[in-house]
Structure formats: C-alpha cells, structure tokens
Write a protein that holds these residues in place. Sequence first.
Motif, mmCIF file in Angstrom:
data_model
loop_
_atom_site.group_PDB
_atom_site.id
_atom_site.type_symbol
_atom_site.label_atom_id
_atom_site.label_comp_id
_atom_site.label_asym_id
_atom_site.label_seq_id
_atom_site.Cartn_x
_atom_site.Cartn_y
_atom_site.Cartn_z
ATOM 1 N N CYS A 156 0.816 -1.211 0.000
ATOM 2 C CA CYS A 156 0.000 0.000 0.000
ATOM 3 C C CYS A 156 0.853 1.266 0.000
ATOM 4 N N ASP A 157 2.169 1.096 0.069
ATOM 5 C CA ASP A 157 3.088 2.238 -0.020
ATOM 6 C C ASP A 157 3.147 2.819 -1.434
ATOM 7 N N GLU A 158 2.633 2.112 -2.390
ATOM 8 C CA GLU A 158 2.834 2.483 -3.798
ATOM 9 C C GLU A 158 1.990 3.674 -4.239
ATOM 10 N N GLY A 159 2.330 4.187 -5.425
ATOM 11 C CA GLY A 159 1.496 5.163 -6.095
ATOM 12 C C GLY A 159 0.642 4.457 -7.134
ATOM 13 N N GLY A 160 0.107 5.212 -8.080
ATOM 14 C CA GLY A 160 -0.743 4.585 -9.092
ATOM 15 C C GLY A 160 -2.035 4.086 -8.489
ATOM 16 N N THR A 161 -2.550 2.982 -9.029
ATOM 17 C CA THR A 161 -3.763 2.368 -8.497
ATOM 18 C C THR A 161 -3.367 1.463 -7.346
ATOM 19 N N MET A 162 -3.614 1.908 -6.135
ATOM 20 C CA MET A 162 -3.142 1.226 -4.940
ATOM 21 C C MET A 162 -4.020 0.028 -4.586
ATOM 22 N N PRO A 163 -3.444 -0.977 -3.910
ATOM 23 C CA PRO A 163 -4.263 -2.057 -3.354
ATOM 24 C C PRO A 163 -5.313 -1.497 -2.396
ATOM 25 N N SER A 164 -6.393 -2.240 -2.245
ATOM 26 C CA SER A 164 -7.463 -1.773 -1.365
ATOM 27 C C SER A 164 -7.179 -2.071 0.096
ATOM 28 N N TYR A 165 -6.214 -2.957 0.370
ATOM 29 C CA TYR A 165 -5.917 -3.289 1.760
ATOM 30 C C TYR A 165 -4.703 -2.506 2.246
ATOM 31 N N SER A 166 -4.344 -2.717 3.512
ATOM 32 C CA SER A 166 -3.313 -1.881 4.131
ATOM 33 C C SER A 166 -1.994 -2.609 4.352
ATOM 34 N N THR A 167 -1.760 -3.732 3.654
ATOM 35 C CA THR A 167 -0.498 -4.454 3.803
ATOM 36 C C THR A 167 0.628 -3.673 3.153
ATOM 37 N N GLY A 168 1.694 -3.434 3.913
ATOM 38 C CA GLY A 168 2.817 -2.662 3.398
ATOM 39 C C GLY A 168 3.725 -3.489 2.495
ATOM 40 N N THR A 169 4.627 -2.808 1.817
ATOM 41 C CA THR A 169 5.506 -3.471 0.851
ATOM 42 C C THR A 169 6.365 -4.551 1.508
ATOM 43 N N THR A 170 6.998 -4.232 2.628
ATOM 44 C CA THR A 170 7.853 -5.218 3.291
ATOM 45 C C THR A 170 7.068 -6.465 3.674
ATOM 46 N N SER A 171 5.854 -6.273 4.157
ATOM 47 C CA SER A 171 5.029 -7.411 4.581
ATOM 48 C C SER A 171 4.646 -8.297 3.399
ATOM 49 N N ILE A 172 4.183 -7.697 2.304
ATOM 50 C CA ILE A 172 3.723 -8.525 1.180
ATOM 51 C C ILE A 172 4.907 -9.177 0.477
ATOM 52 N N VAL A 173 6.058 -8.497 0.428
ATOM 53 C CA VAL A 173 7.264 -9.122 -0.127
ATOM 54 C C VAL A 173 7.641 -10.346 0.697
ATOM 55 N N SER A 174 7.631 -10.201 2.018
ATOM 56 C CA SER A 174 7.986 -11.318 2.892
ATOM 57 C C SER A 174 7.044 -12.497 2.690
ATOM 58 N N LEU A 175 5.750 -12.230 2.622
ATOM 59 C CA LEU A 175 4.766 -13.299 2.468
ATOM 60 C C LEU A 175 4.911 -14.018 1.124
ATOM 61 N N LEU A 176 5.018 -13.257 0.046
ATOM 62 C CA LEU A 176 5.074 -13.881 -1.280
ATOM 63 C C LEU A 176 6.392 -14.604 -1.515
ATOM 64 N N SER A 177 7.486 -14.039 -1.028
ATOM 65 C CA SER A 177 8.782 -14.689 -1.243
ATOM 66 C C SER A 177 8.876 -16.010 -0.489
ATOM 67 N N GLU A 178 8.099 -16.170 0.578
ATOM 68 C CA GLU A 178 8.048 -17.441 1.299
ATOM 69 C C GLU A 178 7.129 -18.444 0.610
ATOM 70 N N ALA A 179 6.175 -17.929 -0.179
ATOM 71 C CA ALA A 179 5.120 -18.781 -0.728
ATOM 72 C C ALA A 179 5.455 -19.372 -2.093
ATOM 73 N N VAL A 180 6.319 -18.689 -2.862
ATOM 74 C CA VAL A 180 6.620 -19.155 -4.230
ATOM 75 C C VAL A 180 8.124 -19.255 -4.432
#
Length: 318
Positions: A156-180
């Motif tokens: 949600c730190d991004e510009g442009g069309t932002m995600p609707s939720y409040s997960t920050g970049t560090t959090s979503i990077v951590s989650l996805l990098s563990e998942a795939v």
Amino acid sequence: MSTNRVCQILKIQKPVIQAPLAWITSPELVAAVSNAGGLGVLGVNGGLSKPLKTVSETKEAMRKSIRKIRELTDKPFAVNTFPKAIDPFGFSSAIIELCKEENVKNIVYVGPTEQDNIRELKNEGFTLITRELNPTVRGAIKAEEAGADIIVATGCDEGGTMPSYSTGTTSIVSLLSEAVKVPILAAGGIVNEKMAKISALAGAEGAFAGTRFILSNECPASDITKKDILSTHPDDYLLYTILDGEARYRTTPHKIGRDGVEANKKGNFNPTTGSFYEGMLKGNLDAGVISVSCLAPLIKSIDPCKKIVEELARGYNC
C-alpha cells in the motif's frame, strides 16, 4: 553474467523494472531505463500525445512507440497488458497481438490472476512479470502454477492504483517470497537505495519502481506535475477509495482528490478518478489525480534514469 535471477530471466544487467505508468511512459523513458541496464516498460498509451478514438488507432500508435524504442536501444524492454476479464474493449488483446507482430518478448501482466490467460501467453513464448492489483499469497501461487516468471509484490506504499488493503511493501514481499519459488519484485516505496535494501532483506530480488521514474529527466510527465510531487508535504496527501472498494488512490491535494474524499464520506466508493492524461502528462492538476508513493518526499531531485537505475540496483548488490 549476473547471479541475480531477475537479471538472468530478463537478460538485463540491473534488477530494476520501471513500472508501466499510464500515459507517461514514452519511448525515450523506456529506452533510457533499458540502456541503463534495467527493464523499461511501455505502459498504456505510452508515447501517445493525445487520446485516440479506436483500439486500432491506438494499436498503430503504440506500434510506432515500440519501433521508436528499438531505434533508441538494442536492450530488452517490455509492454504492459492486462487480463481478458478487464479488457471489455479488446485493447489489451490488440496489444498482445502487436507484441507478437513486433517480436516483443517481455510482458508486464497487471490485474487478476487468470491462469488460462497466463498459460496462453507462456505458450506463445512470452516472458511474464505478473502483478496482481491486490496481491495475495493464493494469487501468487496460482500465477506461479500457471507459469509466471517473476511476480510483483505491491504494498500500500505504492502510487498509481493502490491495493485496497493496508499491507505494506515489506510485509507482502515477505509473504510472497516465502510462498513461491520464482523471484519477487518489490513495488511500493522503492525510491532510493535504502528502501531497495530493506525490500531485499524481506526477500525481494529486484525493484518495480514507478514514482521514482516519474521524477526522471526522461519521463514525459509535465514539469508542473513533477514540481507538484517534489513540493507536496508528506502529511498533505489525500487517500480515497475507487472501483467500488477494489482499489484506492493517494494523490497530491487537488480537486479530484478532494472530491473523491467527500464522495467516500457520502458512501460513494466509485467516484471520478479524473484523467491521467490531463493531470500527469499535461499538468492540469485539478483535472486528474497525481498519484504517488507515500515515500515520494524522500526523492529530492529529478535525475537521469541511469543514475536512478544504478542507485536502486545497489540495494540488491548489483
């Protein structure tokens, strides 16, 4: 040869991908990023000077942009497309056909994870960077299963069309990098070496940067727009919900943003979003949203793409 997997997959020198900014990705910007060792990306209406009436007109104008990029660089670049489900007028389908005709091999695929679409594009020989608008672990796993080469983790730190939720970049990077197992790109607030390093610690193998490249010498955004971004205080951004709750905009404080905030207060979550063409490209600040990362105030100057690519790449030890 770089040991960075993003570089190996895309055949580039620096793991820095310029986000496909609508209206403000010109051939000059795309080529400058690619010539600097990153991956330039031609966004929606990239290189156009005015809105066109038909898909076929737009396709041919985009063809000129692709050919101009090739005059300016012999390095890899990409083109932005999106899934069939959000392509009611056939624009993206036409651009995919254009990529085949012009032998563009890299696609940045933005939108819902539609596995059939991803498999079809992979079967046609494209290298795919996929970006779910609202990234989820399940969506990333589905994209990987369908053949995505690289996945963007957008906070949600991004510009442009932002995600609707409040997960920050560090959090979503951590989650996805563990998942795939495929490489993850960090999107949202990657505006300098420090933020790139932080994302790398979280598991990102490269940057997917938009706001930082708006403030580049080569970006065709209006000088008025660039000055507005540089001068806006971090406490003054406006945030409002769009697309019936599916996304949000963060914008510098002007009419469309103020109207959006008021509409949300009245229960309208599909307010006008104005025009990126007018606001970003032409500098008519009250006619569009000037949507940027919440970390845009960390950017202190307008710089050449080469300098930007080199700085962000250092965060990934490249």
